[in-house]
Write an enzyme that holds these catalytic residues in place. Structure first.
Site, PDB file in Angstrom:
ATOM      1  N   LYS A  41      19.539 -38.800  33.205  1.00 55.77           N
ATOM      2  CA  LYS A  41      20.301 -39.112  34.216  1.00 55.77           C
ATOM      3  C   LYS A  41      20.328 -38.061  35.472  1.00 55.77           C
ATOM      4  O   LYS A  41      20.415 -36.979  35.061  1.00 55.77           O
ATOM      5  CB  LYS A  41      21.746 -39.452  33.694  1.00 55.77           C
ATOM      6  N   LYS A  46      18.401 -31.305  34.292  1.00 56.25           N
ATOM      7  CA  LYS A  46      17.130 -31.491  33.926  1.00 56.25           C
ATOM      8  C   LYS A  46      16.410 -30.198  34.598  1.00 56.25           C
ATOM      9  O   LYS A  46      15.666 -29.485  33.926  1.00 56.25           O
ATOM     10  CB  LYS A  46      16.565 -32.744  34.539  1.00 56.25           C
ATOM     11  N   LYS A  72      14.635 -33.030  46.628  1.00 56.62           N
ATOM     12  CA  LYS A  72      15.503 -31.926  46.823  1.00 56.62           C
ATOM     13  C   LYS A  72      14.791 -30.770  46.742  1.00 56.62           C
ATOM     14  O   LYS A  72      15.425 -29.624  46.912  1.00 56.62           O
ATOM     15  CB  LYS A  72      16.584 -32.161  45.749  1.00 56.62           C
ATOM     16  N   ASP A 159      17.303 -41.230  37.505  1.00 53.67           N
ATOM     17  CA  ASP A 159      16.739 -42.330  36.598  1.00 53.67           C
ATOM     18  C   ASP A 159      15.547 -42.910  37.112  1.00 53.67           C
ATOM     19  O   ASP A 159      15.081 -42.826  37.977  1.00 53.67           O
ATOM     20  CB  ASP A 159      17.966 -43.226  36.672  1.00 53.67           C
TER      21      ASP A 159
END
Length: 299
Positions: A41, A46, A72, A159
Protein backbone atom coordinates in the site's frame (compact mmCIF):
# COMPACT_ATOMS: atom_id res chain seq x y z
CA UNK A 1 -15.54 -19.03 -38.25
CA UNK A 2 -12.45 -20.30 -40.07
CA UNK A 3 -9.39 -21.76 -38.37
CA UNK A 4 -7.40 -18.71 -39.48
CA UNK A 5 -9.87 -16.32 -37.89
CA UNK A 6 -9.89 -18.34 -34.68
CA UNK A 7 -6.11 -18.16 -34.41
CA UNK A 8 -6.19 -14.42 -34.91
CA UNK A 9 -8.46 -13.97 -31.90
CA UNK A 10 -6.64 -16.35 -29.56
CA UNK A 11 -4.87 -14.66 -26.67
CA UNK A 12 -2.63 -15.78 -23.85
CA UNK A 13 -3.52 -13.18 -21.26
CA UNK A 14 -2.10 -12.62 -17.76
CA UNK A 15 -5.55 -12.55 -16.23
CA UNK A 16 -9.24 -12.29 -17.01
CA UNK A 17 -9.91 -9.02 -18.80
CA UNK A 18 -6.18 -8.37 -19.20
CA UNK A 19 -4.99 -5.99 -21.91
CA UNK A 20 -1.36 -6.08 -20.85
CA UNK A 21 1.54 -6.09 -23.27
CA UNK A 22 4.12 -8.80 -22.71
CA UNK A 23 7.71 -7.68 -22.36
CA UNK A 24 10.33 -8.30 -25.03
CA UNK A 25 12.25 -11.45 -24.08
CA UNK A 26 15.46 -9.52 -24.80
CA UNK A 27 14.74 -7.49 -21.65
CA UNK A 28 14.78 -10.48 -19.31
CA UNK A 29 17.22 -10.25 -16.44
CA UNK A 30 18.98 -13.55 -17.02
CA UNK A 31 22.44 -12.96 -15.58
CA UNK A 32 21.81 -15.00 -12.44
CA UNK A 33 20.96 -12.23 -9.99
CA UNK A 34 18.23 -12.77 -7.40
CA UNK A 35 15.51 -10.31 -8.43
CA UNK A 36 13.03 -9.11 -5.80
CA UNK A 37 10.04 -6.80 -6.30
CA UNK A 38 8.77 -4.96 -3.22
CA UNK A 39 5.09 -4.00 -3.24
CA UNK A 40 2.53 -2.70 -0.77
CA UNK A 41 0.00 0.00 0.00
CA UNK A 42 1.15 3.55 -0.70
CA UNK A 43 3.01 5.05 2.26
CA UNK A 44 3.47 1.73 4.03
CA UNK A 45 7.29 1.92 4.11
CA UNK A 46 8.35 0.11 0.95
CA UNK A 47 11.30 2.42 0.26
CA UNK A 48 12.55 2.17 3.84
CA UNK A 49 12.22 -1.61 3.66
CA UNK A 50 13.91 -1.81 0.24
CA UNK A 51 16.85 0.42 1.18
CA UNK A 52 17.52 -1.31 4.48
CA UNK A 53 17.20 -4.70 2.79
CA UNK A 54 19.69 -3.57 0.12
CA UNK A 55 22.04 -2.50 2.90
CA UNK A 56 21.60 -5.86 4.62
CA UNK A 57 22.45 -7.76 1.43
CA UNK A 58 25.55 -5.60 1.04
CA UNK A 59 26.62 -6.47 4.60
CA UNK A 60 26.37 -10.13 3.58
CA UNK A 61 28.91 -9.43 0.84
CA UNK A 62 26.46 -9.23 -2.06
CA UNK A 63 26.62 -6.81 -4.98
CA UNK A 64 23.28 -5.02 -4.91
CA UNK A 65 21.32 -2.88 -7.35
CA UNK A 66 18.20 -1.05 -6.15
CA UNK A 67 15.79 0.36 -8.73
CA UNK A 68 13.21 2.88 -7.58
CA UNK A 69 10.06 2.69 -9.72
CA UNK A 70 8.18 5.80 -8.64
CA UNK A 71 7.91 9.30 -10.14
CA UNK A 72 8.61 10.57 -6.62
CA UNK A 73 12.14 9.11 -7.06
CA UNK A 74 12.94 8.93 -3.35
CA UNK A 75 13.50 5.18 -3.09
CA UNK A 76 17.28 5.41 -2.78
CA UNK A 77 17.82 8.71 -0.99
CA UNK A 78 18.74 7.06 2.33
CA UNK A 79 21.43 5.15 0.42
CA UNK A 80 22.75 8.07 -1.64
CA UNK A 81 21.89 10.93 0.79
CA UNK A 82 20.20 12.83 -2.05
CA UNK A 83 17.48 12.70 -4.68
CA UNK A 84 19.36 11.41 -7.72
CA UNK A 85 18.30 12.23 -11.31
CA UNK A 86 15.93 9.74 -12.88
CA UNK A 87 16.51 7.58 -15.93
CA UNK A 88 13.67 9.28 -17.79
CA UNK A 89 15.01 12.77 -17.02
CA UNK A 90 18.49 11.70 -18.09
CA UNK A 91 17.21 10.18 -21.35
CA UNK A 92 15.22 13.32 -22.06
CA UNK A 93 18.42 15.40 -21.82
CA UNK A 94 19.89 13.44 -24.75
CA UNK A 95 16.62 13.33 -26.69
CA UNK A 96 16.28 9.63 -25.79
CA UNK A 97 19.48 8.65 -27.62
CA UNK A 98 20.57 6.11 -25.02
CA UNK A 99 23.84 5.42 -26.85
CA UNK A 100 25.06 8.83 -25.70
CA UNK A 101 24.84 7.89 -22.03
CA UNK A 102 27.48 6.44 -19.74
CA UNK A 103 26.54 4.26 -16.79
CA UNK A 104 27.60 7.04 -14.43
CA UNK A 105 24.88 9.25 -15.93
CA UNK A 106 22.10 7.23 -14.28
CA UNK A 107 23.68 4.80 -11.78
CA UNK A 108 24.81 6.18 -8.42
CA UNK A 109 26.81 4.44 -5.72
CA UNK A 110 25.19 4.50 -2.31
CA UNK A 111 25.83 3.15 1.17
CA UNK A 112 28.27 0.24 1.34
CA UNK A 113 28.55 0.08 -2.45
CA UNK A 114 24.85 -0.42 -3.24
CA UNK A 115 24.18 0.68 -6.84
CA UNK A 116 21.16 2.98 -7.05
CA UNK A 117 18.88 3.81 -9.98
CA UNK A 118 15.69 5.87 -10.01
CA UNK A 119 13.61 5.10 -13.08
CA UNK A 120 11.23 8.01 -12.58
CA UNK A 121 7.94 8.08 -14.40
CA UNK A 122 5.93 9.70 -17.17
CA UNK A 123 4.24 13.07 -16.62
CA UNK A 124 1.07 12.80 -14.55
CA UNK A 125 -1.86 11.45 -16.53
CA UNK A 126 0.24 10.38 -19.50
CA UNK A 127 2.42 7.45 -20.48
CA UNK A 128 2.93 4.18 -18.65
CA UNK A 129 5.05 3.14 -15.70
CA UNK A 130 5.66 -0.20 -17.38
CA UNK A 131 7.39 1.53 -20.28
CA UNK A 132 9.64 3.39 -17.85
CA UNK A 133 10.62 0.15 -16.11
CA UNK A 134 11.37 -1.45 -19.47
CA UNK A 135 13.59 1.43 -20.58
CA UNK A 136 15.49 1.28 -17.30
CA UNK A 137 16.19 -2.44 -17.61
CA UNK A 138 17.16 -1.97 -21.26
CA UNK A 139 19.74 0.66 -20.28
CA UNK A 140 21.14 -1.52 -17.51
CA UNK A 141 21.56 -4.42 -19.93
CA UNK A 142 23.14 -2.23 -22.61
CA UNK A 143 25.79 -1.15 -20.11
CA UNK A 144 26.28 -4.71 -18.76
CA UNK A 145 25.42 -3.57 -15.24
CA UNK A 146 23.44 -6.69 -14.42
CA UNK A 147 26.22 -9.16 -15.17
CA UNK A 148 28.15 -8.46 -11.97
CA UNK A 149 25.14 -8.03 -9.71
CA UNK A 150 24.01 -10.58 -7.11
CA UNK A 151 20.73 -9.00 -6.02
CA UNK A 152 18.34 -6.62 -7.80
CA UNK A 153 15.55 -4.95 -5.80
CA UNK A 154 12.64 -3.19 -7.53
CA UNK A 155 10.90 -0.74 -5.17
CA UNK A 156 7.48 -0.21 -6.75
CA UNK A 157 5.00 2.62 -6.17
CA UNK A 158 1.72 2.19 -4.33
CA UNK A 159 -1.10 -0.20 -5.02
CA UNK A 160 -1.33 -2.37 -8.13
CA UNK A 161 -4.11 -0.89 -10.26
CA UNK A 162 -2.87 -1.50 -13.80
CA UNK A 163 -0.41 -3.49 -15.88
CA UNK A 164 2.16 -0.69 -15.79
CA UNK A 165 2.48 -0.88 -12.01
CA UNK A 166 2.84 -4.65 -12.26
CA UNK A 167 5.61 -4.52 -14.90
CA UNK A 168 8.48 -5.22 -12.44
CA UNK A 169 6.82 -8.56 -11.69
CA UNK A 170 7.81 -9.59 -15.22
CA UNK A 171 11.47 -9.44 -14.16
CA UNK A 172 11.33 -10.70 -10.56
CA UNK A 173 11.89 -14.11 -9.00
CA UNK A 174 10.04 -13.19 -5.83
CA UNK A 175 7.65 -10.51 -4.66
CA UNK A 176 7.71 -9.22 -1.08
CA UNK A 177 4.56 -7.52 0.17
CA UNK A 178 4.97 -4.86 2.85
CA UNK A 179 1.89 -4.42 5.02
CA UNK A 180 0.70 -3.03 8.33
CA UNK A 181 -1.72 -4.72 10.69
CA UNK A 182 -4.78 -2.87 9.37
CA UNK A 183 -7.61 -3.39 6.93
CA UNK A 184 -6.49 -0.98 4.18
CA UNK A 185 -2.98 -2.43 4.01
CA UNK A 186 -4.28 -5.99 3.94
CA UNK A 187 -6.85 -5.11 1.28
CA UNK A 188 -4.00 -3.76 -0.88
CA UNK A 189 -1.96 -6.89 -0.14
CA UNK A 190 -4.80 -9.04 -1.44
CA UNK A 191 -4.79 -7.06 -4.71
CA UNK A 192 -1.06 -7.65 -5.05
CA UNK A 193 -1.55 -11.39 -4.51
CA UNK A 194 -4.07 -11.28 -7.38
CA UNK A 195 -1.51 -9.52 -9.60
CA UNK A 196 1.20 -12.07 -8.81
CA UNK A 197 -1.15 -14.95 -9.51
CA UNK A 198 -1.93 -13.41 -12.91
CA UNK A 199 1.72 -12.72 -13.78
CA UNK A 200 2.86 -16.18 -12.66
CA UNK A 201 0.93 -17.68 -15.59
CA UNK A 202 3.47 -16.29 -18.05
CA UNK A 203 6.49 -15.24 -15.97
CA UNK A 204 8.77 -16.81 -13.35
CA UNK A 205 7.68 -14.49 -10.50
CA UNK A 206 6.38 -16.15 -7.35
CA UNK A 207 5.20 -14.82 -4.03
CA UNK A 208 7.99 -14.88 -1.44
CA UNK A 209 6.16 -13.65 1.63
CA UNK A 210 5.01 -10.77 3.78
CA UNK A 211 6.91 -8.09 5.68
CA UNK A 212 4.88 -6.76 8.62
CA UNK A 213 5.84 -3.11 9.07
CA UNK A 214 5.07 -0.33 11.58
CA UNK A 215 2.92 -2.72 13.58
CA UNK A 216 3.18 -3.73 17.21
CA UNK A 217 0.85 -6.68 16.66
CA UNK A 218 0.22 -8.92 13.66
CA UNK A 219 -3.10 -10.57 14.55
CA UNK A 220 -4.93 -9.25 11.45
CA UNK A 221 -2.02 -10.11 9.18
CA UNK A 222 -1.81 -13.59 10.70
CA UNK A 223 -5.53 -14.13 10.15
CA UNK A 224 -5.30 -13.13 6.50
CA UNK A 225 -2.12 -15.17 5.96
CA UNK A 226 -3.76 -18.29 7.35
CA UNK A 227 -6.74 -17.92 5.02
CA UNK A 228 -4.81 -16.93 1.88
CA UNK A 229 -1.79 -19.21 2.29
CA UNK A 230 0.84 -16.55 3.03
CA UNK A 231 3.64 -16.31 5.58
CA UNK A 232 5.37 -13.43 7.35
CA UNK A 233 9.13 -13.37 6.74
CA UNK A 234 9.96 -10.34 8.90
CA UNK A 235 8.27 -8.11 11.47
CA UNK A 236 9.31 -4.50 12.06
CA UNK A 237 7.54 -2.73 14.89
CA UNK A 238 7.02 1.03 15.04
CA UNK A 239 10.57 1.67 16.22
CA UNK A 240 11.38 5.39 16.34
CA UNK A 241 14.93 4.78 15.13
CA UNK A 242 13.54 3.66 11.76
CA UNK A 243 11.56 6.89 11.42
CA UNK A 244 14.57 8.98 12.47
CA UNK A 245 16.82 7.21 9.97
CA UNK A 246 14.66 8.53 7.13
CA UNK A 247 14.93 12.05 8.54
CA UNK A 248 18.70 11.67 8.77
CA UNK A 249 18.83 10.38 5.18
CA UNK A 250 20.55 7.16 6.19
CA UNK A 251 19.90 3.45 6.56
CA UNK A 252 19.24 1.78 9.89
CA UNK A 253 22.77 0.35 9.66
CA UNK A 254 24.19 3.86 10.04
CA UNK A 255 22.21 4.79 13.15
CA UNK A 256 23.84 5.02 16.56
CA UNK A 257 23.80 1.64 18.25
CA UNK A 258 21.02 0.85 20.71
CA UNK A 259 19.06 -2.32 21.59
CA UNK A 260 16.23 -1.28 19.23
CA UNK A 261 18.59 -0.44 16.37
CA UNK A 262 20.53 -3.68 16.77
CA UNK A 263 17.29 -5.68 16.80
CA UNK A 264 16.07 -4.05 13.57
CA UNK A 265 19.45 -4.53 11.89
CA UNK A 266 19.39 -8.22 12.79
CA UNK A 267 15.85 -8.62 11.47
CA UNK A 268 16.91 -7.17 8.12
CA UNK A 269 19.97 -9.42 7.98
CA UNK A 270 17.78 -12.43 8.79
CA UNK A 271 15.36 -11.44 6.02
CA UNK A 272 18.21 -11.10 3.52
CA UNK A 273 19.61 -14.53 4.47
CA UNK A 274 16.16 -16.09 4.16
CA UNK A 275 15.73 -14.68 0.65
CA UNK A 276 19.16 -15.94 -0.36
CA UNK A 277 19.04 -19.38 1.22
CA UNK A 278 15.64 -20.68 2.25
CA UNK A 279 12.66 -18.80 0.84
CA UNK A 280 10.07 -21.06 -0.75
CA UNK A 281 7.55 -19.85 -3.37
CA UNK A 282 3.98 -19.59 -2.14
CA UNK A 283 0.84 -20.58 -4.02
CA UNK A 284 -1.44 -18.12 -2.26
CA UNK A 285 -5.14 -17.80 -2.99
CA UNK A 286 -6.48 -14.23 -3.01
CA UNK A 287 -9.78 -13.55 -1.25
CA UNK A 288 -12.90 -11.92 -2.63
CA UNK A 289 -13.43 -8.38 -1.37
CA UNK A 290 -16.43 -9.41 0.71
CA UNK A 291 -14.41 -12.22 2.29
CA UNK A 292 -11.81 -9.73 3.54
CA UNK A 293 -14.50 -7.59 5.14
CA UNK A 294 -15.97 -10.64 6.85
CA UNK A 295 -12.58 -12.01 7.90
CA UNK A 296 -11.33 -8.82 9.50
CA UNK A 297 -14.46 -8.07 11.47
CA UNK A 298 -16.34 -5.53 9.37
CA UNK A 299 -20.15 -5.58 9.46
Amino acid sequence: MTATTTATHQRHEDGEGSVQVHQDNKLNIEEGALVIAVYGKGGIGKSTTSSNLSAAFSHLGKRVLQIGCDPKHDSTFTLTKRMVPTVIDTLEEVDFHSEELEASDFVYTGYNGVMCVESGGPPAGTGCGGYVTGQTVKLLKEHHLLEDTDVVIFDVLGDVVCGGFAAPLQHAHYCLIVTANDFDSIFAMNRIVQAIKAKAKNYRVRLGGVVANRSQDTDQIDRFNARAGLRTLAHFKAVDAIRRSRLKKCTIFEMESSPDVLQVQQEYLNLARCLLESVQPLEAKPLKDREIFDLLGYD
